[in-house]
Scaffold this motif. Structure first.
Motif, short mmCIF file in Angstrom:
data_model
loop_
_atom_site.label_atom_id
_atom_site.label_comp_id
_atom_site.label_asym_id
_atom_site.label_seq_id
_atom_site.Cartn_x
_atom_site.Cartn_y
_atom_site.Cartn_z
N VAL A 68 0.85 -1.20 0.00
CA VAL A 68 0.00 0.00 0.00
C VAL A 68 0.88 1.25 0.00
N HIS A 69 1.91 1.23 0.83
CA HIS A 69 2.84 2.38 0.90
C HIS A 69 3.51 2.61 -0.47
N LEU A 70 3.99 1.54 -1.08
CA LEU A 70 4.65 1.66 -2.38
C LEU A 70 3.69 2.14 -3.46
N THR A 71 2.45 1.69 -3.41
CA THR A 71 1.45 2.13 -4.37
C THR A 71 1.17 3.62 -4.23
N ARG A 72 1.04 4.07 -3.01
CA ARG A 72 0.82 5.51 -2.77
C ARG A 72 2.03 6.33 -3.22
N TRP A 73 3.22 5.82 -2.96
CA TRP A 73 4.45 6.48 -3.36
C TRP A 73 4.50 6.60 -4.88
N HIS A 74 4.14 5.53 -5.58
CA HIS A 74 4.15 5.55 -7.04
C HIS A 74 3.11 6.53 -7.58
N PHE A 76 2.00 9.19 -6.08
CA PHE A 76 2.54 10.52 -5.82
C PHE A 76 3.55 10.90 -6.89
N ALA A 77 4.44 9.97 -7.23
CA ALA A 77 5.47 10.25 -8.23
C ALA A 77 4.86 10.53 -9.59
N LEU A 78 3.82 9.78 -9.95
CA LEU A 78 3.16 10.01 -11.24
C LEU A 78 2.45 11.37 -11.26
N ARG A 79 1.81 11.71 -10.15
CA ARG A 79 1.16 13.04 -10.08
C ARG A 79 2.20 14.14 -10.19
N ALA A 98 8.09 2.33 -9.07
CA ALA A 98 7.57 1.24 -9.90
C ALA A 98 8.45 0.00 -9.78
N ALA A 99 9.76 0.18 -9.79
CA ALA A 99 10.67 -0.96 -9.70
C ALA A 99 10.56 -1.65 -8.33
#
Length: 118
Positions: A68-74, A76-79, A98-99
């Protein structure tokens, strides 16, 4: 989301609205040479159910909170890429997230997937 779907299914006229899913054999027959990957949250763990060659298998993918943390981080990065522009820092953040997510979710499954479509 699952609860919302169940609530909507109960309101469907003309029956219970609940459909019994096919068994593994039927599902595997429909898949052919493809592999089905279903990600499932189970308690505090993230698991993957694979259906391949007529069999289902369960695989542990690690802590759910980490995914969940990694998904939110990704996200955020895309936004950040969209809002601040295509900067090297924004690109690096999106690629790294993503990696890292890919390593948690799919690295444990790659040997089971081979080069099959999924």
């Amino acid at each position: 989301m699952e609860q919302r779907i169940q609530d909507l299914a109960r309101r469907v006229p003309g029956g219970s609205g609940v459909v019994t899913p096919p068994g593994v054999g039927v599902l595997a027959g429909r898949l052919g040479s493809r592999v089905l990957v279903e990600l499932v949250a189970h308690g505090e763990r993230l698991r993957a159910v694979l259906v391949r060659d007529g069999r289902a298998s369960l695989h542990d993918l690690g802590p759910l909170a980490e995914a969940v943390h990694l998904t939110r981080w990704h996200r955020f990065a895309l936004r950040r890429l969209v809002t601040t522009g295509d900067t090297p820092t924004a690109q690096a953040g999106a690629r790294h997230a993503a990696a890292t997510l890919d390593r948690q979710l799919f690295e444990p499954l790659r040997r089971h997937l081979g080069d099959r479509p999924w």
